[in-house]
Design a protein around this motif. Structure first.
Motif, PDB file in Angstrom:
ATOM      1  N   GLU A  11       7.978  -2.388   3.584  1.00  0.00           N
ATOM      2  CA  GLU A  11       7.160  -3.569   3.884  1.00  0.00           C
ATOM      3  C   GLU A  11       7.313  -3.959   5.356  1.00  0.00           C
ATOM      4  O   GLU A  11       6.327  -4.224   6.050  1.00  0.00           O
ATOM      5  CB  GLU A  11       7.565  -4.757   2.991  1.00  0.00           C
ATOM      6  CG  GLU A  11       6.690  -5.957   3.265  1.00  0.00           C
ATOM      7  CD  GLU A  11       7.224  -7.276   2.724  1.00  0.00           C
ATOM      8  OE1 GLU A  11       8.450  -7.453   2.627  1.00  0.00           O
ATOM      9  OE2 GLU A  11       6.390  -8.149   2.424  1.00  0.00           O
ATOM     10  N   THR A  15       4.349 -12.975  -8.946  1.00  0.00           N
ATOM     11  CA  THR A  15       4.136 -11.738  -8.176  1.00  0.00           C
ATOM     12  C   THR A  15       4.859 -10.588  -8.852  1.00  0.00           C
ATOM     13  O   THR A  15       6.047 -10.689  -9.161  1.00  0.00           O
ATOM     14  CB  THR A  15       4.682 -11.890  -6.735  1.00  0.00           C
ATOM     15  OG1 THR A  15       4.033 -12.995  -6.108  1.00  0.00           O
ATOM     16  CG2 THR A  15       4.431 -10.626  -5.918  1.00  0.00           C
ATOM     17  N   ILE A  44       2.690  -7.150  -4.785  1.00  0.00           N
ATOM     18  CA  ILE A  44       3.063  -6.601  -3.476  1.00  0.00           C
ATOM     19  C   ILE A  44       3.486  -5.162  -3.721  1.00  0.00           C
ATOM     20  O   ILE A  44       4.016  -4.846  -4.792  1.00  0.00           O
ATOM     21  CB  ILE A  44       4.196  -7.405  -2.792  1.00  0.00           C
ATOM     22  CG1 ILE A  44       5.359  -7.673  -3.757  1.00  0.00           C
ATOM     23  CG2 ILE A  44       3.684  -8.706  -2.192  1.00  0.00           C
ATOM     24  CD1 ILE A  44       6.574  -8.310  -3.096  1.00  0.00           C
ATOM     25  N   GLN A  88       2.494  -0.738  -2.890  1.00  0.00           N
ATOM     26  CA  GLN A  88       1.354   0.184  -2.747  1.00  0.00           C
ATOM     27  C   GLN A  88       0.796   0.552  -4.118  1.00  0.00           C
ATOM     28  O   GLN A  88       1.124   1.613  -4.659  1.00  0.00           O
ATOM     29  CB  GLN A  88       1.804   1.448  -2.012  1.00  0.00           C
ATOM     30  CG  GLN A  88       2.632   1.199  -0.759  1.00  0.00           C
ATOM     31  CD  GLN A  88       1.840   0.519   0.335  1.00  0.00           C
ATOM     32  OE1 GLN A  88       0.859   1.062   0.823  1.00  0.00           O
ATOM     33  NE2 GLN A  88       2.243  -0.679   0.713  1.00  0.00           N
ATOM     34  N   ASN A 105       5.738  -1.238   7.611  1.00  0.00           N
ATOM     35  CA  ASN A 105       4.269  -1.314   7.595  1.00  0.00           C
ATOM     36  C   ASN A 105       3.767  -2.501   8.414  1.00  0.00           C
ATOM     37  O   ASN A 105       2.721  -2.415   9.052  1.00  0.00           O
ATOM     38  CB  ASN A 105       3.739  -1.419   6.159  1.00  0.00           C
ATOM     39  CG  ASN A 105       3.873  -0.095   5.439  1.00  0.00           C
ATOM     40  OD1 ASN A 105       3.929   0.955   6.076  1.00  0.00           O
ATOM     41  ND2 ASN A 105       3.944  -0.138   4.119  1.00  0.00           N
ATOM     42  N   ALA A 106       4.520  -3.606   8.361  1.00  0.00           N
ATOM     43  CA  ALA A 106       4.130  -4.785   9.141  1.00  0.00           C
ATOM     44  C   ALA A 106       4.187  -4.454  10.636  1.00  0.00           C
ATOM     45  O   ALA A 106       3.301  -4.844  11.401  1.00  0.00           O
ATOM     46  CB  ALA A 106       5.054  -5.959   8.817  1.00  0.00           C
ATOM     47  N   GLU A 138       3.382  -8.068   3.744  1.00  0.00           N
ATOM     48  CA  GLU A 138       2.574  -8.202   2.526  1.00  0.00           C
ATOM     49  C   GLU A 138       2.940  -9.465   1.749  1.00  0.00           C
ATOM     50  O   GLU A 138       2.121 -10.060   1.085  1.00  0.00           O
ATOM     51  CB  GLU A 138       2.894  -7.003   1.626  1.00  0.00           C
ATOM     52  CG  GLU A 138       1.763  -6.051   1.417  1.00  0.00           C
ATOM     53  CD  GLU A 138       2.065  -5.194   0.219  1.00  0.00           C
ATOM     54  OE1 GLU A 138       1.342  -5.321  -0.768  1.00  0.00           O
ATOM     55  OE2 GLU A 138       3.034  -4.424   0.279  1.00  0.00           O
ATOM     56  N   SER A 139       4.208  -9.842   1.850  1.00  0.00           N
ATOM     57  CA  SER A 139       4.681 -11.012   1.102  1.00  0.00           C
ATOM     58  C   SER A 139       4.541 -12.292   1.927  1.00  0.00           C
ATOM     59  O   SER A 139       5.218 -13.275   1.647  1.00  0.00           O
ATOM     60  CB  SER A 139       6.144 -10.816   0.713  1.00  0.00           C
ATOM     61  OG  SER A 139       6.940 -10.694   1.879  1.00  0.00           O
ATOM     62  N   SER A 140       3.652 -12.287   2.928  1.00  0.00           N
ATOM     63  CA  SER A 140       3.577 -13.438   3.833  1.00  0.00           C
ATOM     64  C   SER A 140       3.207 -14.740   3.112  1.00  0.00           C
ATOM     65  O   SER A 140       3.525 -15.821   3.571  1.00  0.00           O
ATOM     66  CB  SER A 140       2.591 -13.173   4.964  1.00  0.00           C
ATOM     67  OG  SER A 140       1.318 -12.923   4.414  1.00  0.00           O
ATOM     68  N   PHE A 168       7.066  -1.066  -4.657  1.00  0.00           N
ATOM     69  CA  PHE A 168       7.439  -1.893  -3.510  1.00  0.00           C
ATOM     70  C   PHE A 168       8.799  -1.468  -2.957  1.00  0.00           C
ATOM     71  O   PHE A 168       9.710  -1.125  -3.707  1.00  0.00           O
ATOM     72  CB  PHE A 168       7.493  -3.371  -3.920  1.00  0.00           C
ATOM     73  CG  PHE A 168       7.890  -4.279  -2.784  1.00  0.00           C
ATOM     74  CD1 PHE A 168       6.939  -4.714  -1.881  1.00  0.00           C
ATOM     75  CD2 PHE A 168       9.221  -4.654  -2.601  1.00  0.00           C
ATOM     76  CE1 PHE A 168       7.302  -5.517  -0.806  1.00  0.00           C
ATOM     77  CE2 PHE A 168       9.595  -5.456  -1.537  1.00  0.00           C
ATOM     78  CZ  PHE A 168       8.623  -5.889  -0.643  1.00  0.00           C
ATOM     79  N   LYS A 178      -0.262 -12.116  -8.525  1.00  0.00           N
ATOM     80  CA  LYS A 178      -0.366 -11.364  -7.275  1.00  0.00           C
ATOM     81  C   LYS A 178       0.516 -10.128  -7.354  1.00  0.00           C
ATOM     82  O   LYS A 178       1.411 -10.056  -8.212  1.00  0.00           O
ATOM     83  CB  LYS A 178       0.077 -12.228  -6.090  1.00  0.00           C
ATOM     84  CG  LYS A 178      -0.907 -13.340  -5.772  1.00  0.00           C
ATOM     85  CD  LYS A 178      -0.481 -14.078  -4.529  1.00  0.00           C
ATOM     86  CE  LYS A 178      -1.474 -15.126  -4.106  1.00  0.00           C
ATOM     87  NZ  LYS A 178      -2.675 -14.569  -3.482  1.00  0.00           N
ATOM     88  N   LYS A 209       1.121  -2.398  11.453  1.00  0.00           N
ATOM     89  CA  LYS A 209      -0.104  -3.225  11.484  1.00  0.00           C
ATOM     90  C   LYS A 209      -0.149  -4.051  12.762  1.00  0.00           C
ATOM     91  O   LYS A 209      -1.193  -4.216  13.387  1.00  0.00           O
ATOM     92  CB  LYS A 209      -0.129  -4.183  10.277  1.00  0.00           C
ATOM     93  CG  LYS A 209      -0.742  -3.577   9.030  1.00  0.00           C
ATOM     94  CD  LYS A 209      -0.947  -4.659   7.985  1.00  0.00           C
ATOM     95  CE  LYS A 209      -0.103  -4.383   6.763  1.00  0.00           C
ATOM     96  NZ  LYS A 209       0.022  -5.472   5.810  1.00  0.00           N
TER      97      LYS A 209
END
Ligand code: IPE
Ligand code: MG
Length: 234
Positions: free
Chosen positions: A126, A116, A86, A88, A129-130, A158-160, A121, A84, A133
């Motif tokens: 992060e 990950t 995380i 941009q 951005n959260a 993003e790292s949820s 990053f 995975k 959103k």
């Protein structure tokens, strides 16, 4: 993963040699995490601040990542590792993005180590951005204020998919967080190794984990086994 440049400079080598050697360490540590059945390993490979480096170094790091994905992608898959990212990655060269996409899709149902790569990053970005959103999704209403809890908020990160971080290892003797996974690191145990990343061995990794296992984690509470929590007069 810090110290590639200094590792090279101390040997009168160009910095990119340090990155090549650092990539060898990545392979070793990923293997070790896989062998030890560690559930999550997150590698801070490129921060949103690393763009400040000279263009040729940035391009070299991208090429190295691409080569790693091409050469080791199949091995990661065979080891049941789920890859995975995380950060941009849209800012990365198309070829790198394509290889990442292919490998992430290929390994998405793997049930072993969740590996990950943090790429372009930044922990603050992060969180910010959260927030954006969340406002876009819910709007700043009374409901927002009354009903939102921190778990809801976390789902916008993003790292949820990652749990809170247990252990952070930083190499090269620097003792900073450098904008890593700030939200996930609220109660992380911090381990600083004086070794440069290219010199960081599997044994060093195991040693860090053993150190972690000796830590008493209280998360702001008390360890009731070792403390007498009865009220005391001042
Ligand atoms: C870490 O090593 C590698 C990346 C950031 C990709 P550095 O390149 O930061 O090495 P030093 O800090 O210059 O020694
Ligand atoms: Mg550095």
């Amino acid at each position: 993963m810090d110290g590639n440049g200094r590792w090279a400079q101390e040997r009168n080598l160009r910095r990119h040699k340090g990155h090549i050697e650092g990539c060898e360490t990545v392979k070793k540590i990923v293997n070790s995490a896989h062998n030890k059945e560690i559930a999550y390993l997150t590698l801070f490979a490129f921060s949103s601040e690393n763009w400040k480096r000279p263009g040729f170094e940035v391009r070299f790091l991208m090429q190295l990542l691409e080569r790693y994905l091409v050469d080791y992608g199949e091995e990661l898959h065979q080891k049941n590792i789920c890859l995975k990212t995380i950060g941009q990655i849209e800012a990365f060269p198309r070829a790198v993005q394509k290889n990442l996409k292919i490998l992430k899709e290929k390994t998405q149902n793997n049930t072993g180590l969740i590996l990950t790569f943090a790429l372009n990053f930044g922990g603050r970005q992060e969180i910010f951005n959260a927030v954006k959103k969340l406002i876009k999704g819910i709007g700043l209403s009374q409901k927002f204020e009354d009903e939102l809890n921190s778990k809801d908020f976390e789902s916008f990160l993003e790292s949820s998919y990652l749990p809170d971080m247990d252990l952070m290892i930083r190499t090269s003797g620097e003792q900073r967080l450098s904008n890593f996974l700030l939200w996930k690191m609220a109660y992380t145990e911090l381990y600083f190794s004086p070794k440069y990343w290219p010199d960081f061995s599997e044994n060093d990794f195991i040693e860090a984990i053993h150190w972690y296992q000796t830590r008493q984690r209280k998360f702001g509470g008390l360890d009731l086994k070792s403390t007498n929590p009865s009220p005391t007069k001042l």
